[in-house]
Write a protein that holds these residues in place. Structure first.
Motif, short mmCIF file in Angstrom:
data_model
loop_
_atom_site.label_atom_id
_atom_site.label_comp_id
_atom_site.label_asym_id
_atom_site.label_seq_id
_atom_site.Cartn_x
_atom_site.Cartn_y
_atom_site.Cartn_z
N SER A 85 3.01 57.24 43.10
CA SER A 85 4.26 56.86 43.45
C SER A 85 4.78 57.57 42.35
CB SER A 85 3.44 55.74 42.97
OG SER A 85 5.25 54.50 42.80
N ALA A 86 6.34 58.23 42.96
CA ALA A 86 6.59 59.12 41.92
C ALA A 86 8.54 58.50 41.94
CB ALA A 86 7.70 59.92 42.84
N ASN A 87 9.12 58.52 40.72
CA ASN A 87 10.29 57.74 40.53
C ASN A 87 11.01 58.84 40.42
OD1 ASN A 87 10.38 59.51 39.05
ND2 ASN A 87 10.43 58.75 36.75
N GLU A 88 12.55 58.43 40.60
CA GLU A 88 13.49 59.39 41.07
C GLU A 88 14.25 60.15 40.33
OE1 GLU A 88 15.67 54.75 39.90
OE2 GLU A 88 13.62 55.99 39.59
N ALA A 89 13.40 60.35 39.49
CA ALA A 89 13.67 61.84 38.49
C ALA A 89 12.69 63.48 39.44
CB ALA A 89 12.88 61.94 37.36
N THR A 90 11.84 61.91 39.85
CA THR A 90 10.67 63.35 39.99
C THR A 90 10.73 63.18 41.53
OG1 THR A 90 8.49 61.94 39.15
CG2 THR A 90 7.67 62.59 41.11
N ILE A 91 11.47 62.39 42.96
CA ILE A 91 12.53 62.75 43.79
C ILE A 91 12.66 64.21 43.79
CG2 ILE A 91 13.67 62.39 45.97
CD1 ILE A 91 11.82 59.49 45.33
N LEU A 92 13.58 63.74 42.53
CA LEU A 92 14.93 65.31 42.64
C LEU A 92 14.72 66.00 42.40
CD1 LEU A 92 17.72 63.02 40.65
CD2 LEU A 92 17.60 63.56 42.78
N ASN A 93 14.15 66.62 41.47
CA ASN A 93 13.05 67.45 40.84
C ASN A 93 12.00 68.68 41.47
OD1 ASN A 93 14.70 67.22 38.37
ND2 ASN A 93 12.79 65.79 37.77
N PHE A 94 11.20 67.23 42.71
CA PHE A 94 10.30 68.41 43.76
C PHE A 94 11.32 69.11 44.82
CE2 PHE A 94 6.86 66.73 41.16
CZ PHE A 94 6.11 67.23 41.98
N GLY A 95 12.51 68.24 44.81
CA GLY A 95 13.13 68.86 46.40
C GLY A 95 12.80 68.38 47.97
N SER A 143 16.90 54.01 37.42
CA SER A 143 18.01 54.85 36.58
C SER A 143 19.67 54.84 37.45
CB SER A 143 17.59 56.01 36.52
OG SER A 143 17.17 56.92 37.91
N LYS A 144 19.43 54.40 38.82
CA LYS A 144 20.88 54.38 39.53
C LYS A 144 21.02 52.69 39.88
CE LYS A 144 20.88 59.10 39.46
NZ LYS A 144 22.11 59.10 38.52
N SER A 145 22.80 52.88 40.63
CA SER A 145 22.92 51.10 39.88
C SER A 145 22.67 51.18 41.84
CB SER A 145 24.19 51.06 39.71
OG SER A 145 24.55 52.09 40.86
N ASP A 146 23.03 51.89 42.68
CA ASP A 146 22.99 51.39 44.12
C ASP A 146 22.33 52.83 44.99
OD1 ASP A 146 24.71 53.17 44.63
OD2 ASP A 146 25.73 51.52 44.12
#
Length: 288
Positions: A85-95, A143-146
């Motif tokens: 269960s990843a958050n936004e930062a994890t999705i962004l960093n793992f590519g 962390s993001k609005s939409d």
């Protein structure tokens, strides 16, 4: 406060009952010189010594098993994979998904059939047209609005230059907010068209997500995007049903009708309450 060295601590223990502080193994190089006056005392002392040795052996065995388990866990655990269960930062960093992958189901709402279907459709599109589309699910945004803002962030993070992201597409679905977004590079957006992009984000993704039909939402979205890129007729998506909202307030005519009915019922009850007892009284008096 005086300190005791490891050597002094070992020397202070009785001969024959010392144990290595580091390994926990008993050192039996010397036997204890003990005198026992009775057989009962000898058996009792031997039982105490045996119990102490058994406890030390069990501690050593438990430590060994824990070390082996930890070693196996570190050896076989997928350290290069994102958490379940990843958050936004994890999705962004793992590519983006690994080579040959098109789906990152962080929310855990897609079944194997849908994943296999998406892989087949998107792999064929990439081989024939050169467009690569990533489908991503996430439970909620913190962390993001939409969804559109996060989809743009994914595109910019995964493909930093326009050349890298020119023919790339991002389809994002936020399950708790029941909304989706589609974004991509200039070539991808031009190939799909603004009309289909808007229709997908207002029909396929949100309508089916509202009914928790996440698999159908992604499947229909993929087919609609691929059809647009291939120049085929558009595949219409589902629409929200427009339900007629009825007012809870009564009109004046309805209020007057209800009031008249209520007055009639009350009047009838009053008549019965007075007339019936009177009739019974007169009947009783007449009999006398």
């Amino acid at each position: 406060m005086a300190t005791t060295s490891w050597a002094e601590r070992l020397t202070a223990q009785p001969a024959g009952l010392r144990s290595s502080t580091l390994s926990g193994k008993p050192l039996l190089e010397a036997k204890p010189e003990l005198c026992f006056h009775t057989t009962r005392q000898f058996k009792k002392a031997r039982a105490v010594v045996t119990s102490a040795l058994t406890r030390d052996s069990m501690r050593v065995a438990a430590s060994g098993l824990a070390a082996v388990g930890l070693s196996a866990l570190l050896q076989f655990s997928p350290l290069g994979a994102p958490p379940a269960s990843a958050n936004e930062a994890t999705i962004l960093n793992f590519g983006p998904p690994q080579e040959g992958g098109f789906v990152q189901d962080d929310a855990g709402v897609l079944n194997r059939v849908t994943k296999a279907e998406l892989k087949g459709i998107l792999k064929e599109l990439e081989d024939e047209k050169g467009y690569h589309i990533n489908f991503i699910t996430v439970r909620k945004l913190t962390s993001k609005s939409d969804a559109f803002e996060f989809a743009d962030a994914i595109l910019e993070k995964w493909y930093p230059t326009i050349e890298e992201g020119n023919n790339k597409g991002i389809v994002l679905l936020v399950t708790t907010q029941k909304e989706g977004a589609v974004t991509g590079g200039p070539a991808f957006v031009q190939a799909v068209g603004d009309q289909v992009l808007e229709a997908v984000t207002t029909e396929n993704l949100p309508v089916l997500a509202t009914d928790e039909k996440y698999n159908e939402a992604f499947s229909s979205t993929a087919k609609r995007l691929v059809a647009a890129i291939n120049g085929l007729p558009d595949i219409p998506g589902p629409k929200f049903e427009e339900t007629k909202r009825e007012s809870n307030f009564k009109t004046r005519q309805e209020t007057d009708e209800k009031r008249g009915q209520f007055s009639t019922v009350v009047g009838g009850l009053l008549v019965i309450a007075f007339v019936v007892p009177m009739a019974q009284y007169y009947a009783y008096v007449s009999k006398k």
